[in-house]
Design an enzyme around this catalytic site. Sequence first.
Site, short mmCIF file in Angstrom:
data_model
loop_
_atom_site.label_atom_id
_atom_site.label_comp_id
_atom_site.label_asym_id
_atom_site.label_seq_id
_atom_site.Cartn_x
_atom_site.Cartn_y
_atom_site.Cartn_z
N SER A 127 0.82 -1.22 0.00
CA SER A 127 0.00 0.00 0.00
C SER A 127 0.85 1.27 0.00
O SER A 127 0.34 2.35 -0.33
CB SER A 127 -0.95 0.01 1.21
OG SER A 127 -0.22 0.11 2.41
N LYS A 165 0.63 4.96 7.02
CA LYS A 165 -0.05 5.71 5.97
C LYS A 165 0.46 7.16 5.95
O LYS A 165 1.24 7.57 6.80
CB LYS A 165 -1.57 5.72 6.19
CG LYS A 165 -2.23 4.35 6.22
CD LYS A 165 -2.25 3.66 4.87
CE LYS A 165 -2.95 2.31 4.95
NZ LYS A 165 -2.88 1.60 3.65
#
Length: 210
Positions: A127, A165
């Site tokens: 990701s 993230k």
Amino acid sequence: MSSLGNKDIMAGNIQRFLDISGKTRTQICKDLDIPYTTFVDWVKGNTYPRIDKIEQMANYFGVEKADLVEPKEARIVPSSVNIPLYDYISCGTGMFVDDRPEDYIAIPDKYLTPGVEYFANTAHGDSMINKGIKDGDVLVFERTSVLENGMIGSFCIDNEKAYCKIYRHLPNGMIMLESANDRYDPIMVDVTNECFRIIGRYKFKFSIEQ
């Protein structure tokens, strides 16, 4: 006279490596499952640890057993700091639910800021691939609860496993955690209804590729 078994030398060396690593007595006792009073006796020079405990502490500090046994003048102190490495970070009301690391890794101290606490986490998935973070990479974080927009961090949402993230604090008060891969949608967090915590700021990585 041999330094082996010298309680004062051992006590001084343990304290020296505590200072170098930035660890507290409580932290090392928790990490190594050593009774606090036993460890304090070692640091005060009242008693001398068994050889298995010396080896355990040496591994923890990233040094040789001789660095603990011999006088400082006889050894060159390695210029590195051991930080905990977690495979997965489980979140809870504290920093981590399970604060027992998988391992410790030695980081050259020139890459670290004195007095700052760090931890490492193994990356899982792709990701964050467009930020150069690959599956299996070892990510080093500075422990903090504050980030600026656009920074990469480690986050806990509703006490589940941590996420790595890109942090965005939106004008409407919502938090958006972006991936660095178009295949993944951003995670939207309503801090009024969800338990959200920042636990680290991404600093650098060790890649699985040579």
